[in-house]
Design a protein around this motif. Structure first.
Motif, PDB file in Angstrom:
ATOM      1  N   SER A  63       0.858  -1.175   0.000  1.00 46.74           N
ATOM      2  CA  SER A  63       0.000   0.000   0.000  1.00 46.74           C
ATOM      3  C   SER A  63       0.899   1.231   0.000  1.00 46.74           C
ATOM      4  O   SER A  63       1.934   1.243   0.676  1.00 46.74           O
ATOM      5  CB  SER A  63      -0.909   0.038   1.228  1.00 46.74           C
ATOM      6  OG  SER A  63      -1.829  -1.029   1.239  1.00 46.74           O
ATOM      7  N   THR A  94      -3.854   0.697  -2.299  1.00 41.74           N
ATOM      8  CA  THR A  94      -3.379  -0.670  -2.106  1.00 41.74           C
ATOM      9  C   THR A  94      -3.226  -1.338  -3.465  1.00 41.74           C
ATOM     10  O   THR A  94      -4.206  -1.492  -4.204  1.00 41.74           O
ATOM     11  CB  THR A  94      -4.350  -1.459  -1.211  1.00 41.74           C
ATOM     12  OG1 THR A  94      -4.361  -0.859   0.100  1.00 41.74           O
ATOM     13  CG2 THR A  94      -3.920  -2.909  -1.092  1.00 41.74           C
ATOM     14  N   GLY A  96      -1.971  -4.535  -4.182  1.00 42.41           N
ATOM     15  CA  GLY A  96      -2.336  -5.939  -4.290  1.00 42.41           C
ATOM     16  C   GLY A  96      -1.645  -6.594  -5.471  1.00 42.41           C
ATOM     17  O   GLY A  96      -0.433  -6.493  -5.639  1.00 42.41           O
ATOM     18  N   LEU A 125       2.148  -5.643   2.312  1.00 43.93           N
ATOM     19  CA  LEU A 125       0.920  -6.360   2.631  1.00 43.93           C
ATOM     20  C   LEU A 125       1.234  -7.711   3.268  1.00 43.93           C
ATOM     21  O   LEU A 125       2.263  -8.324   2.965  1.00 43.93           O
ATOM     22  CB  LEU A 125       0.102  -6.602   1.356  1.00 43.93           C
ATOM     23  CG  LEU A 125      -0.533  -5.372   0.718  1.00 43.93           C
ATOM     24  CD1 LEU A 125      -1.094  -5.733  -0.652  1.00 43.93           C
ATOM     25  CD2 LEU A 125      -1.634  -4.812   1.606  1.00 43.93           C
ATOM     26  N   LEU A 129      -2.518 -11.439   1.523  1.00 47.70           N
ATOM     27  CA  LEU A 129      -3.206 -10.353   0.810  1.00 47.70           C
ATOM     28  C   LEU A 129      -2.372  -9.778  -0.333  1.00 47.70           C
ATOM     29  O   LEU A 129      -2.805  -8.828  -0.986  1.00 47.70           O
ATOM     30  CB  LEU A 129      -3.566  -9.228   1.787  1.00 47.70           C
ATOM     31  CG  LEU A 129      -4.585  -9.556   2.872  1.00 47.70           C
ATOM     32  CD1 LEU A 129      -4.795  -8.361   3.789  1.00 47.70           C
ATOM     33  CD2 LEU A 129      -5.912  -9.986   2.249  1.00 47.70           C
ATOM     34  N   MET A 132      -4.323  -9.559  -3.504  1.00 52.15           N
ATOM     35  CA  MET A 132      -5.687  -9.036  -3.409  1.00 52.15           C
ATOM     36  C   MET A 132      -5.976  -8.057  -4.541  1.00 52.15           C
ATOM     37  O   MET A 132      -5.075  -7.572  -5.227  1.00 52.15           O
ATOM     38  CB  MET A 132      -5.897  -8.346  -2.062  1.00 52.15           C
ATOM     39  CG  MET A 132      -5.119  -7.044  -1.894  1.00 52.15           C
ATOM     40  SD  MET A 132      -5.339  -6.271  -0.264  1.00 52.15           S
ATOM     41  CE  MET A 132      -7.035  -5.670  -0.401  1.00 52.15           C
ATOM     42  N   PRO A 169      -7.777   2.544   5.754  1.00 52.82           N
ATOM     43  CA  PRO A 169      -8.032   1.094   5.768  1.00 52.82           C
ATOM     44  C   PRO A 169      -6.757   0.259   5.628  1.00 52.82           C
ATOM     45  O   PRO A 169      -6.485  -0.336   4.584  1.00 52.82           O
ATOM     46  CB  PRO A 169      -8.966   0.896   4.566  1.00 52.82           C
ATOM     47  CG  PRO A 169      -8.564   1.982   3.608  1.00 52.82           C
ATOM     48  CD  PRO A 169      -8.198   3.157   4.473  1.00 52.82           C
ATOM     49  N   HIS A 171      -3.992  -2.897   6.423  1.00 56.98           N
ATOM     50  CA  HIS A 171      -4.182  -4.340   6.287  1.00 56.98           C
ATOM     51  C   HIS A 171      -3.375  -5.159   7.290  1.00 56.98           C
ATOM     52  O   HIS A 171      -3.327  -6.390   7.180  1.00 56.98           O
ATOM     53  CB  HIS A 171      -3.818  -4.758   4.866  1.00 56.98           C
ATOM     54  CG  HIS A 171      -4.626  -4.059   3.812  1.00 56.98           C
ATOM     55  ND1 HIS A 171      -5.946  -4.359   3.559  1.00 56.98           N
ATOM     56  CD2 HIS A 171      -4.303  -3.037   2.971  1.00 56.98           C
ATOM     57  CE1 HIS A 171      -6.397  -3.573   2.596  1.00 56.98           C
ATOM     58  NE2 HIS A 171      -5.427  -2.764   2.219  1.00 56.98           N
ATOM     59  N   SER A 172      -2.716  -4.491   8.243  1.00 56.17           N
ATOM     60  CA  SER A 172      -1.952  -5.211   9.259  1.00 56.17           C
ATOM     61  C   SER A 172      -1.862  -4.331  10.505  1.00 56.17           C
ATOM     62  O   SER A 172      -2.302  -3.175  10.509  1.00 56.17           O
ATOM     63  CB  SER A 172      -0.552  -5.569   8.741  1.00 56.17           C
ATOM     64  OG  SER A 172       0.193  -4.399   8.448  1.00 56.17           O
TER      65      SER A 172
END
Length: 297
Positions: A63, A94, A96, A125, A129, A132, A169, A171-172
């Motif tokens: 991200s 992000t 992904g 990430l 993920l 993603m 938002p 992710h970890s």
């Protein structure tokens, strides 16, 4: 015993038509928690003839977090996002499995004198993920948790700490915190941190364990829970970190992943301009940054 494991000095780096100060990665410290890359942009004064023009380029496995102190950047990406980043807002993209974006001076500022100053950050990430679907979020300054404590002004720009959560938002388990002082004061926040942590001095200075540290330095802590220091007046710092991943993260150009084969495929897809893997940036389709050639030794 000192709680400072490592001191990282800002190093000059060229990102095309713009010079930045590189903070991470560093040969002795490739990441702090999930944070794998930090560039300090500026402060750079640009004339009427100069503008920021980072043409469309790809990312995977991370991200991006853009946080400005001064100036403005027009962000466009292959998801269709088209938004102006202004000071205090958080731009969170992000990548992904793959995304493409460009960063340019907005059209209405291109014929005027301007200043650009801020941080660009990559957050890796979690392994599950990394593939993603890409996503984008833009959080305005007034949505970021802000409060006063111990005589200082705090912002929780991203992540979770102090019993608060930022709306970014992530992710970890991580944190990215701004602290500003107006006068000399002791700051003790170790009990609110976790995992790995580091402190970046933007301006002013801090005193820790008999030493004074100034701008353009990162102090990496041995133990986050012992984070305590004295801030001098008119000082701004950023504390970042979180729970590190078990797997090593590999970095090649703009690609981050725990699997080297995934990075090799991304390199091939970008070089061949595979539009299924890396779609065009909406509204900025005519240019792209080529995959860098291997350096000759």
């Amino acid at each position: 015993m000192s709680n400072t494991e490592l001191i990282i000095e800002e190093r000059a780096a060229d990102i095309g038509n713009f010079m930045v100060g590189r903070l991470l990665p560093f040969r002795q410290k490739r990441a702090v928690g999930p944070f794998t890359f930090i560039d300090h942009m500026g402060p750079a004064k640009m004339s009427k003839e100069e503008s920021l023009d980072v043409a469309p380029h790809p990312h995977i496995g991370l991200s991006t977090l853009t946080y400005l102190f001064q100036g403005s950047i027009q962000h466009k990406d292959s998801l269709g996002s088209d938004i102006e980043i202004k000071p205090g807002a958080v731009n969170w993209m992000t990548a992904g499995k793959g995304v493409v974006h460009s960063e340019r001076t907005p059209d209405y500022l291109r014929d005027s004198e301007k200043t650009l100053h801020g941080l660009q950050i990559w957050v890796a990430l979690p392994k599950h993920l990394e593939q993603m679907e890409p996503s984008f979020a833009h959080i305005e300054e007034n949505e970021i948790p802000q409060w006063s404590e111990q005589g200082a002004q705090f912002k929780l720009i991203a992540g979770t700490a102090f019993g608060k959560s930022s709306p970014v938002p992530v992710h970890s388990e991580m944190f990215f915190i701004e602290i500003k002082s107006t006068y000399k004061q002791q700051i003790t926040i170790g009990e609110d941190l976790y995992g790995e942590s580091a402190l970046y001095i933007l301006n002013g200075s801090i005193n820790s364990e008999g030493h004074n540290y100034g701008p353009k330095q990162i102090l990496v802590a041995k133990d986050s829970t012992l984070c305590s220091f004295e801030m001098e007046p008119e000082t701004t710092i950023y504390i970042f970190g979180g729970i590190p991943f078990e797997e090593e993260r590999y970095i090649h150009w703009n690609f981050v992943n725990s699997d080297k084969e995934v990075i090799e495929k991304a390199k091939k897809d970008w070089e061949e301009q595979n539009l299924e893997a890396f779609p065009k940036v909406v509204g900025d389709e005519n240019e792209y940054v080529p995959l860098p050639k291997p350096r000759r030794i």
